[in-house]
Design an enzyme around this catalytic site. Structure first.
Site, PDB file in Angstrom:
ATOM      1  N   TYR A 189      22.165  48.926  40.275  1.00  0.00           N
ATOM      2  CA  TYR A 189      22.362  47.652  39.584  1.00  0.00           C
ATOM      3  C   TYR A 189      21.041  47.051  39.100  1.00  0.00           C
ATOM      4  CZ  TYR A 189      26.876  47.741  42.114  1.00  0.00           C
ATOM      5  OH  TYR A 189      28.098  48.077  42.645  1.00  0.00           O
ATOM      6  N   ASP A 238      26.993  42.297  48.143  1.00  0.00           N
ATOM      7  CA  ASP A 238      27.016  43.719  47.804  1.00  0.00           C
ATOM      8  C   ASP A 238      26.138  43.971  46.578  1.00  0.00           C
ATOM      9  OD1 ASP A 238      28.873  46.413  48.070  1.00  0.00           O
ATOM     10  OD2 ASP A 238      28.378  45.975  45.975  1.00  0.00           O
ATOM     11  N   HIS A 253      26.802  56.117  46.391  1.00  0.00           N
ATOM     12  CA  HIS A 253      27.468  55.353  45.333  1.00  0.00           C
ATOM     13  C   HIS A 253      28.642  56.103  44.690  1.00  0.00           C
ATOM     14  CE1 HIS A 253      26.523  51.840  42.387  1.00  0.00           C
ATOM     15  NE2 HIS A 253      27.813  51.993  42.557  1.00  0.00           N
ATOM     16  N   GLN A 270      34.141  52.448  49.489  1.00  0.00           N
ATOM     17  CA  GLN A 270      34.284  51.384  48.488  1.00  0.00           C
ATOM     18  C   GLN A 270      34.825  52.010  47.199  1.00  0.00           C
ATOM     19  OE1 GLN A 270      31.275  48.713  45.910  1.00  0.00           O
ATOM     20  NE2 GLN A 270      31.053  48.370  48.116  1.00  0.00           N
ATOM     21  N   LYS A 284      23.395  50.726  47.934  1.00  0.00           N
ATOM     22  CA  LYS A 284      23.952  52.058  47.694  1.00  0.00           C
ATOM     23  C   LYS A 284      22.898  53.019  47.172  1.00  0.00           C
ATOM     24  CE  LYS A 284      28.110  49.643  46.222  1.00  0.00           C
ATOM     25  NZ  LYS A 284      27.462  48.362  45.841  1.00  0.00           N
ATOM     26  N   ILE A 321      32.817  31.451  41.232  1.00  0.00           N
ATOM     27  CA  ILE A 321      32.304  31.974  42.501  1.00  0.00           C
ATOM     28  C   ILE A 321      33.013  31.274  43.662  1.00  0.00           C
ATOM     29  CG2 ILE A 321      30.267  32.026  44.014  1.00  0.00           C
ATOM     30  CD1 ILE A 321      28.570  32.467  41.464  1.00  0.00           C
ATOM     31  N   LYS A 337      33.337  39.247  41.645  1.00  0.00           N
ATOM     32  CA  LYS A 337      32.027  38.978  41.058  1.00  0.00           C
ATOM     33  C   LYS A 337      32.154  37.923  39.979  1.00  0.00           C
ATOM     34  CE  LYS A 337      30.419  40.110  37.348  1.00  0.00           C
ATOM     35  NZ  LYS A 337      30.204  40.768  36.049  1.00  0.00           N
ATOM     36  N   SER A 338      31.209  37.017  39.916  1.00  0.00           N
ATOM     37  CA  SER A 338      31.110  36.057  38.823  1.00  0.00           C
ATOM     38  C   SER A 338      29.692  35.509  38.814  1.00  0.00           C
ATOM     39  CB  SER A 338      32.115  34.910  38.990  1.00  0.00           C
ATOM     40  OG  SER A 338      31.982  33.991  37.916  1.00  0.00           O
ATOM     41  N   SER A 387      31.377  55.757  48.499  1.00  0.00           N
ATOM     42  CA  SER A 387      31.980  54.936  47.453  1.00  0.00           C
ATOM     43  C   SER A 387      32.522  55.852  46.369  1.00  0.00           C
ATOM     44  CB  SER A 387      30.931  53.973  46.864  1.00  0.00           C
ATOM     45  OG  SER A 387      31.505  53.155  45.874  1.00  0.00           O
ATOM     46  N   SER A 430      35.845  45.409  41.823  1.00  0.00           N
ATOM     47  CA  SER A 430      36.585  45.005  40.612  1.00  0.00           C
ATOM     48  C   SER A 430      38.018  44.556  40.929  1.00  0.00           C
ATOM     49  CB  SER A 430      36.600  46.142  39.576  1.00  0.00           C
ATOM     50  OG  SER A 430      35.320  46.411  39.092  1.00  0.00           O
ATOM     51  N   PRO A 431      38.199  43.669  41.924  1.00  0.00           N
ATOM     52  CA  PRO A 431      39.560  43.213  42.216  1.00  0.00           C
ATOM     53  C   PRO A 431      40.190  42.436  41.064  1.00  0.00           C
ATOM     54  CG  PRO A 431      37.952  41.858  43.368  1.00  0.00           C
ATOM     55  CD  PRO A 431      37.192  43.015  42.785  1.00  0.00           C
ATOM     56  N   LEU A 432      39.356  41.994  40.129  1.00  0.00           N
ATOM     57  CA  LEU A 432      39.867  41.306  38.939  1.00  0.00           C
ATOM     58  C   LEU A 432      39.925  42.253  37.742  1.00  0.00           C
ATOM     59  CD1 LEU A 432      37.781  37.995  39.259  1.00  0.00           C
ATOM     60  CD2 LEU A 432      39.840  38.674  40.477  1.00  0.00           C
TER      61      LEU A 432
END
Length: 268
Positions: free
Chosen positions: A52, A47, A110, A170, A77, A246, A239-240, A148, A197-199
């Site tokens: 970005y 993604d 976006h 999203q 996006k 990862i 993301k990492s 999104s 941003s699940p973290l």
């Protein structure tokens, strides 16, 4: 659901159940190497976004990976600031030029408003931009289209006027931020929810409640956080830039019990 499983979009296109997010990963070697590491770890869903600034690095990493293009699902996006038809057409073409691929798999608006005007009403503008999205989809340059950061009202405006319905929304989704109203609405309308941003950009990884459940399963807080989004029926985009993390974020082939999901639902 396993990390290597797929969701199926409303138009029949399959999308790998976990994506690798590239927000805040700078272009050049860092983005290139991160995407290469993600692909080596087994991710087949990458993604990115024009905003970005790393589309070219992402595209090059995909090309250089040697993995057949048909096996990798690529999302980009349209910038949130683009709110008229003509500019939307031009920026879609710019993404294709930047990314260097013959097609992408998913293209999203976006956000429903420019980032400098969060919450502003751009309903009419989004309806016009969606026409450009539909044409981009019909051109074959993207296999699916979506939105999104759209709430229920923003999404309804598109659904009421479109020829081709959004296939994805999203949104920011993580433990403590379940966004139930829009996720339920999307589910009823056959729109897949992706959770970026699940973290929570790392903010929830020191939460004692998550740590306690992670210890119970012999997993990290990050793995529990990614798995939580999957079990809520959404597609996580961790993301990492660190190879270890990862790989770890993709290693979520375990099941959180219903009771523990409820406990996570109640965490703040």
């Amino acid at each position: 659901m396993k990390p290597t499983d797929f969701f199926t979009l409303a138009n029949g296109v399959t999308i790998p159940a976990i994506g690798f997010g590239t927000w805040q990963i700078p272009s050049g070697d860092i983005a290139y190497n991160s995407v290469r590491e993600a692909l080596k770890a087994g991710y087949r869903h990458i993604d990115t976004a024009q905003a970005y600034g790393n589309e070219a690095s992402v595209g090059k990493a995909i090309i250089d990976s040697g993995i057949d293009r048909s096996e990798i699902f690529v999302t980009s996006k349209l910038p949130a600031e683009i709110k008229n038809y003509e500019r939307a057409v031009r920026h879609a073409e710019l993404t294709m030029k930047n990314i260097g691929l013959e097609y992408i798999d998913l293209y999203l608006i976006h956000a429903p408003w420019p980032w400098t005007e969060i919450g502003a009403d751009y309903t009419n503008e989004n309806i016009r931009v969606w026409k450009a999205m539909e044409e981009f989809y019909e051109s074959g340059k993207t296999r699916s289209i979506g939105i999104s950061n759209f709430n229920v009202k923003d999404t309804e405006a598109i659904l009421e006027t479109c020829r081709i319905r959004p296939m994805v929304n999203q949104i920011k989704l993580h433990i403590g931020h379940a966004q139930e109203e829009i996720t339920d609405f999307c589910r009823r309308n056959n729109i897949l929810v992706e959770g970026y941003s699940p973290l929570a950009t790392g903010k929830i990884l020191t939460n004692p409640g998550i740590a306690h459940i992670a210890e119970k399963y012999g997993k990290s807080a990050a793995q529990v956080s990614v798995r939580y989004v999957l079990q809520k029926g959404a597609l996580p985009l961790p993301k990492s830039v660190h190879p270890q993390y990862i790989r770890q974020n993709f290693d979520v082939n375990f099941e959180i019990s219903g009771d523990d999901i409820s406990r996570l639902d109640n965490l703040k």
